[in-house]
Design an enzyme around this catalytic site. Structure first.
Site, PDB file in Angstrom:
ATOM      1  N   GLY A 131      24.043   7.924  29.660  1.00  0.00           N
ATOM      2  CA  GLY A 131      25.039   7.267  30.492  1.00  0.00           C
ATOM      3  C   GLY A 131      25.940   8.426  31.307  1.00  0.00           C
ATOM      4  N   CYS A 132      26.186   8.093  32.605  1.00  0.00           N
ATOM      5  CA  CYS A 132      27.021   9.005  33.103  1.00  0.00           C
ATOM      6  C   CYS A 132      28.319   9.107  32.855  1.00  0.00           C
ATOM      7  CB  CYS A 132      27.254   9.034  34.754  1.00  0.00           C
ATOM      8  SG  CYS A 132      27.227   7.201  35.007  1.00  0.00           S
ATOM      9  N   ASN A 133      29.126   7.959  32.422  1.00  0.00           N
ATOM     10  CA  ASN A 133      30.332   7.869  31.653  1.00  0.00           C
ATOM     11  C   ASN A 133      30.266   8.368  30.281  1.00  0.00           C
ATOM     12  OD1 ASN A 133      31.157   6.373  33.940  1.00  0.00           O
ATOM     13  ND2 ASN A 133      31.128   4.525  32.966  1.00  0.00           N
ATOM     14  N   ALA A 134      29.125   8.196  29.526  1.00  0.00           N
ATOM     15  CA  ALA A 134      29.049   8.829  28.301  1.00  0.00           C
ATOM     16  C   ALA A 134      29.051  10.219  28.406  1.00  0.00           C
ATOM     17  CB  ALA A 134      27.900   8.004  27.773  1.00  0.00           C
ATOM     18  N   THR A 161      30.261  12.278  30.372  1.00  0.00           N
ATOM     19  CA  THR A 161      31.867  13.060  30.858  1.00  0.00           C
ATOM     20  C   THR A 161      32.749  12.808  29.696  1.00  0.00           C
ATOM     21  OG1 THR A 161      31.334  11.688  32.994  1.00  0.00           O
ATOM     22  CG2 THR A 161      33.351  12.852  32.569  1.00  0.00           C
TER      23      THR A 161
END
Length: 342
Positions: free
Chosen positions: A148-151, A153
């Site tokens: 995931g992109c949030n994950a 980061t």
């Protein structure tokens, strides 16, 4: 040797970003594009910014001849990917950009996504796609699950600190801001300009965001015991970019040293001088991630910040980075383009 690539779900943002990256990649060629609702249309009609490229028209997945395809990127919605990938040739290399294969435990998948996994055998086979921490496994893998992109980061900010034991694992607070493209291209009322612009809002508050499953899985594995972060994402009126602000208990100098040492030889991860902070404007459209460390006014408290482009380093750029490894290419091939500024 040029490797032939298929992009499944090419009519979404991550699909278009894959095409943009591969267009100047020296070793990859887009040989097939699928888009179920856009089948029959030229890619240049769906995404006019790509009209200058010589690309195949969008087709339905069943119309693609995979016998000549070296690797497929699957940029389909969650739950759709697992069903599609289960029907693809078993010798085809695949990088999946959905959430379907990120969690190793079937029970964890059902907890966070609300339904049993439809391809548990493939779930066991998949390698987690955070490139800098799994590159050897990725290079040998057939199926890689993009993070995931949030994950991604949050993990770039925290993994080295957990590994080095320089922070209190029971006091981690992550405040994250994400551009609207992270929500996908489908029409949604809350993403209309009049609903989203001139403000920003928190969502999935209180520990219900699905990327927490990735944080729990990865951080707990590193620590050897359960680690649960406090995490609140926010949607901001910007097209691209993620900025994670992470509050931890630990010495700022030790935290900065742990990050700088771990990422010293990484092409795409830059640790700023202590006291400097990253910005989404400085990584926009690139495969780079900038990380900053600032000492809080309270002794023993530190703020760690990480910025990346959710469509590039957080998704499609990461996917190409992984594909390079899977195909035996230089890891940074086709990915060293500079950020777009201003």
């Amino acid at each position: 040797m040029t490797h032939k690539i298929a992009i499944l779900g090419a009519s979404g943002y991550t699909g278009a970003e894959l095409v943009r990256i591969i267009a100047t990649h020296p070793d990859l060629e887009v040989a097939a594009l699928s888009g179920e609702r856009k089948a029959g249309q030229p890619m240049g009609s769906v995404f006019p910014h790509l009209r200058h490229l010589d690309l195949p028209d969008l087709v339905k997945i069943e119309e693609i001849d995979f016998s000549s395809i070296d690797l497929a990127f699957c940029a389909l919605p969650h739950a759709t990917s697992q069903a599609v990938i289960a029907e693809l040739p078993r010798d085809l290399k695949i990088v999946d950009l959905s959430a379907d294969f990120r969690l190793r435990d079937p029970a964890a998948y059902e907890k966070w996504y609300g339904k049993p996994h439809a391809a548990p055998d493939l779930q066991k086979e998949a390698v987690y796609g955070l490139t800098e921490f799994y590159r050897d496994k990725i290079a040998a893998a057939r199926l890689v699950a993009g993070t995931g992109c949030n994950a991604a980061t949050g993990q770039y900010a925290l993994r080295p600190l957990i590994e080095a034991g320089v922070i209190d694992l029971d006091e981690i607070i992550m405040d994250l801001k994400c551009g609207v493209s992270g929500a996908g291209r489908s029409l949604k009322e809350n993403l209309l300009h009049a609903e989203l612009s001139e403000g920003y809002h928190a969502y999935s508050v209180g520990g219900v965001h699905r990327h927490l499953g990735e944080f729990d899985q990865e951080f707990s594995a590193i620590a050897g015991r359960p680690v649960e972060v406090q995490f609140t994402p926010h949607l901001i009126p910007a097209n691209r970019g993620i900025l994670a602000t992470v509050y931890v208990r630990g010495d700022a100098a030790s935290i900065h040293r742990a990050l700088a040492d771990r990422y010293a030889n990484e092409t795409f991860l830059t640790v700023l001088p202590i006291g400097e902070t990253p910005s989404t404007r400085h990584i926009r459209g690139s495969n780079h991630c900038h990380i900053g460390v600032v000492a809080d006014r309270r002794e023993g408290r530190t703020i760690v910040l990480a910025a990346l482009d959710n469509l590039t380093k957080g998704s499609s750029g990461q996917a190409v980075q992984n594909a390079n490894l899977m195909l035996g290419l230089d890891e940074d091939s086709g990915l060293t383009f500079a950020p777009v500024f201003p």
